[in-house]
Write a protein that holds these residues in place. Sequence first.
Motif, PDB file in Angstrom:
ATOM      1  N   PHE A 125       1.072  -1.416   0.205  1.00  0.00           N
ATOM      2  CA  PHE A 125      -0.125  -0.273   0.035  1.00  0.00           C
ATOM      3  C   PHE A 125       1.134   1.311  -0.003  1.00  0.00           C
ATOM      4  O   PHE A 125       0.343   2.309  -1.085  1.00  0.00           O
ATOM      5  N   ALA A 126       1.984   1.529   1.188  1.00  0.00           N
ATOM      6  CA  ALA A 126       2.393   2.457   0.998  1.00  0.00           C
ATOM      7  C   ALA A 126       3.478   2.703  -0.343  1.00  0.00           C
ATOM      8  O   ALA A 126       3.645   3.570  -0.619  1.00  0.00           O
ATOM      9  N   ALA A 127       3.775   1.570  -1.037  1.00  0.00           N
ATOM     10  CA  ALA A 127       4.643   1.976  -2.158  1.00  0.00           C
ATOM     11  C   ALA A 127       3.616   1.489  -3.490  1.00  0.00           C
ATOM     12  O   ALA A 127       4.173   3.340  -4.249  1.00  0.00           O
ATOM     13  N   MET A 128       1.950   2.173  -3.026  1.00  0.00           N
ATOM     14  CA  MET A 128       1.525   2.414  -4.414  1.00  0.00           C
ATOM     15  C   MET A 128       0.770   3.665  -4.011  1.00  0.00           C
ATOM     16  O   MET A 128       0.583   4.791  -5.259  1.00  0.00           O
ATOM     17  N   ASP A 129       0.955   4.518  -3.013  1.00  0.00           N
ATOM     18  CA  ASP A 129       0.366   4.956  -2.316  1.00  0.00           C
ATOM     19  C   ASP A 129       1.552   6.346  -2.165  1.00  0.00           C
ATOM     20  O   ASP A 129       1.726   6.529  -1.368  1.00  0.00           O
ATOM     21  N   ALA A 130       1.678   6.973  -4.014  1.00  0.00           N
ATOM     22  CA  ALA A 130       3.153   8.010  -3.986  1.00  0.00           C
ATOM     23  C   ALA A 130       2.801   9.321  -3.400  1.00  0.00           C
ATOM     24  O   ALA A 130       3.823   9.606  -3.188  1.00  0.00           O
ATOM     25  N   ASP A 131       1.810   9.710  -2.667  1.00  0.00           N
ATOM     26  CA  ASP A 131       1.985  11.482  -2.196  1.00  0.00           C
ATOM     27  C   ASP A 131       1.320  10.581  -0.971  1.00  0.00           C
ATOM     28  O   ASP A 131       1.659  12.040  -0.033  1.00  0.00           O
ATOM     29  N   ALA A 132       1.739   9.693  -0.585  1.00  0.00           N
ATOM     30  CA  ALA A 132       1.573   8.840   0.663  1.00  0.00           C
ATOM     31  C   ALA A 132       0.574  10.125   2.318  1.00  0.00           C
ATOM     32  O   ALA A 132       1.006  10.669   3.275  1.00  0.00           O
ATOM     33  N   ASN A 133      -0.821  10.239   1.487  1.00  0.00           N
ATOM     34  CA  ASN A 133      -2.490  10.743   1.750  1.00  0.00           C
ATOM     35  C   ASN A 133      -2.581   9.689   3.124  1.00  0.00           C
ATOM     36  O   ASN A 133      -4.240   9.936   3.396  1.00  0.00           O
ATOM     37  N   GLY A 134      -2.645   8.254   2.447  1.00  0.00           N
ATOM     38  CA  GLY A 134      -3.450   6.993   3.013  1.00  0.00           C
ATOM     39  C   GLY A 134      -4.427   7.137   2.683  1.00  0.00           C
ATOM     40  O   GLY A 134      -4.940   5.928   2.426  1.00  0.00           O
TER      41      GLY A 134
ATOM     42  N   THR B  27      -0.168   4.197 -12.207  1.00  0.00           N
ATOM     43  CA  THR B  27       1.061   4.084 -12.470  1.00  0.00           C
ATOM     44  C   THR B  27       1.826   2.102 -11.815  1.00  0.00           C
ATOM     45  O   THR B  27       2.849   1.852 -12.192  1.00  0.00           O
ATOM     46  N   ALA B  28       0.678   2.397 -10.227  1.00  0.00           N
ATOM     47  CA  ALA B  28       2.033   1.336  -9.708  1.00  0.00           C
ATOM     48  C   ALA B  28       1.920  -0.563 -10.682  1.00  0.00           C
ATOM     49  O   ALA B  28       2.542  -1.153 -10.631  1.00  0.00           O
ATOM     50  N   MET B  29       0.656  -0.364 -11.064  1.00  0.00           N
ATOM     51  CA  MET B  29       0.258  -1.467 -12.255  1.00  0.00           C
ATOM     52  C   MET B  29       1.099  -1.466 -13.173  1.00  0.00           C
ATOM     53  O   MET B  29       1.278  -2.749 -13.871  1.00  0.00           O
ATOM     54  N   ALA B  30       1.584  -0.483 -13.493  1.00  0.00           N
ATOM     55  CA  ALA B  30       2.480   0.224 -14.858  1.00  0.00           C
ATOM     56  C   ALA B  30       4.159  -0.974 -14.685  1.00  0.00           C
ATOM     57  O   ALA B  30       4.494  -1.031 -15.169  1.00  0.00           O
ATOM     58  N   LYS B  31       4.063  -0.320 -13.425  1.00  0.00           N
ATOM     59  CA  LYS B  31       5.306  -0.821 -12.507  1.00  0.00           C
ATOM     60  C   LYS B  31       5.462  -2.004 -12.807  1.00  0.00           C
ATOM     61  O   LYS B  31       6.329  -2.881 -13.535  1.00  0.00           O
TER      62      LYS B  31
END
Length: 105
Positions: free
Chosen positions: A69-78, A87-91
């Motif tokens: 979850f933390a890796a997917m939450d790019a702006d770290a807003n929860g 973006t995470a799926m593309a990676k």
Amino acid sequence: MKTTILKFALFSFALLAFSQVNAQDRQKPDPEKMFTALDTNKDGTVSLDEMKARKTKREVTPEAQEKRFAAMDADANGAITLEEFKTAMAKVKGRGQGEGKKKQE
């Protein structure tokens, strides 16, 4: 004669490989559908609780879910937005195709 047989064998192998690649492409999940399924309260974001509540084929520890979850939450807003999810799926998709191809493009 040997050349003809060799050409036929190579053509058959290429055709088989191509058909398997196409079959894999058709089975790839749609990120938007996945996101919609995770967003159980339909607020346009996925929370950690929503992600933990999803059922998976294999058991995943809470720590692993939090890390993912933390890796997917790019702006770290929860909360994970659809764009962060895509973006995470593309990676993940890029890792499956091999990094060597990415460097050449």
